[in-house]
Design an enzyme around this catalytic site. Sequence first.
Site, PDB file in Angstrom:
ATOM      1  N   PHE A  81      -8.460  32.348  23.972  1.00  0.00           N
ATOM      2  CA  PHE A  81      -7.561  33.404  23.509  1.00  0.00           C
ATOM      3  C   PHE A  81      -6.173  33.299  24.128  1.00  0.00           C
ATOM      4  CE2 PHE A  81     -11.858  35.029  24.605  1.00  0.00           C
ATOM      5  CZ  PHE A  81     -12.440  34.687  23.400  1.00  0.00           C
ATOM      6  N   CYS A  82      -5.705  32.063  24.339  1.00  0.00           N
ATOM      7  CA  CYS A  82      -4.365  31.872  24.900  1.00  0.00           C
ATOM      8  C   CYS A  82      -4.240  32.505  26.276  1.00  0.00           C
ATOM      9  CB  CYS A  82      -3.286  32.473  23.994  1.00  0.00           C
ATOM     10  SG  CYS A  82      -2.753  31.383  22.716  1.00  0.00           S
ATOM     11  N   ASN A  83      -5.357  32.724  26.955  1.00  0.00           N
ATOM     12  CA  ASN A  83      -5.290  33.362  28.276  1.00  0.00           C
ATOM     13  C   ASN A  83      -6.108  32.500  29.238  1.00  0.00           C
ATOM     14  OD1 ASN A  83      -5.513  35.014  30.552  1.00  0.00           O
ATOM     15  ND2 ASN A  83      -5.459  36.883  29.330  1.00  0.00           N
TER      16      ASN A  83
END
Length: 486
Positions: A391-393
């Site tokens: 999640f781009c995290n």
Amino acid sequence: MTDVARFLSSYPAYVSTSALDELRASEYGRLDARGTVYLDYTGGGLHADSQVREHAALLGAQAFGNPHSASPTSTAMTDAVERGRAKVLEYFNGTGEYTAVFTLNASGALKLVGESYPFEPGGRLLLTVDNHNSVNGIREFARTKGATVDYAPLTTPDLRIDRPAADALLARADPAHANLFAFPAQSNFSGVKHPLDLIDAAHARGWQVLVDAAAFVPTNRLDLRLVSPDFVAVSFYKMFGYPTGVGCLLIRNTAIATLRRPWFAGGTVNFATVQGRGHVLAPREAGFEDGTLNYLSIPAVEIGLRHLERAGIDTIQTRIGCLTGWLLTELQALRHGNGRPVVRLYGPATSEDRGGTVTMNFYDADGALLDFRRIEELAGRDGISLRTGCFCNPGAGETAGDLTEDDMRAGLAEGADLTLPRFLQVMQQRGGKSLGAIRVSLGLASTIADVDRFLQFASGFRDQTSSAVGALTIDDANCRVIRDGS
Ligand SMILES: Cc1ncc(COP(=O)(O)O)c(C=O)c1O
């Protein structure tokens, strides 16, 4: 007692949010008409039918031209854009104290701060390990300009900011230099709501504060009279689904002079000369809005904010709290016949100080991790839209998955060929750790029926072996085109 009856007796406050069930039926009927269970609100919100109708009616009633000229069509558009801007400031209670800069999305807002912040040797950028990549990316501007970059760690297993460690890092600022602290109001990985009192704590120690509110504002009130970050980034499609392509950077007026734009563009200058090699930047928001705005979409922001106000952000927050609490309890109770858990949750186990984003991995009856991409594939066959990956995290994912710096270096050694699927293969070779998970996220139009459908799907993995669950049917090589996102 049915599951829904058990839910209602555990969460009686849910009944007080029944207006949202009516809204779901009248405005989001396309979900139930198609049997769609939408569980990716942190990826993107859903629009009400009436938002699109109202926007189309507006565009159909009048001719609009590129704003900021004196013609009637241009003035009409300028007025509509400025009405939208005023509405954004009113919605966040920032009128008079903040300036609203329209951007393409939250990432555009974050980049504006990153590229314009006066990072310098002696100054600092403090990030939290839990940050979206569009915040992590600011470190490249800081590094290039010689500022020190630090990360405040997370506690495990709750994935909350380690407050003593963050306080110690905040204490390192030299107030003679520019120092920026950036953190998310709500994690897009774990749903944790990070404490907004960090803003005052950071200010008191000589920092300016950038709050990434992209995952927070769709289901929570952000009142800029109660908290005063210097910069706030949001994407409107996450709040109410439509329009895409418009976000906003809210800049506290006292902080606007800190930012120094590294270039100028059409629309951002009051004057520019070729022969004199000079330019005069326009003041306030105009100095930050490069080129032509997504002007036809901006009136839809005002329409969307009114829709959110009618639905009631406090009602939405109450409903999300009930649904999330139930989801967490039921997932934790889900066991194989031998007592082993079906699901491992990442982040807080209760709905306290967390939003409606719930991230997990599934395990078979022998305790073997099931491929999250296979779970997504099977969910899709049941009409359930959820999201998988990190999640781009990456920071929250690395902490949740116990991945070490050595693991990450082994991945980076792959060079330019590295993608998330390739990284997963590298981790398989290093003992089967996983950087990636399954995320379900709730929003304005979520109902207990949606949550129940997901719980039924999850309970289908009870007593399954990984061979029965099967492998991902799309080739790993095809996964190369699936980038980790949102
Ligand atoms: C917390 C957070 N910050 C920033 C972003 C980036 O938003 P956008 O892709 O709209 O620029 C996202 C998107 O998922 C997010 O969840």
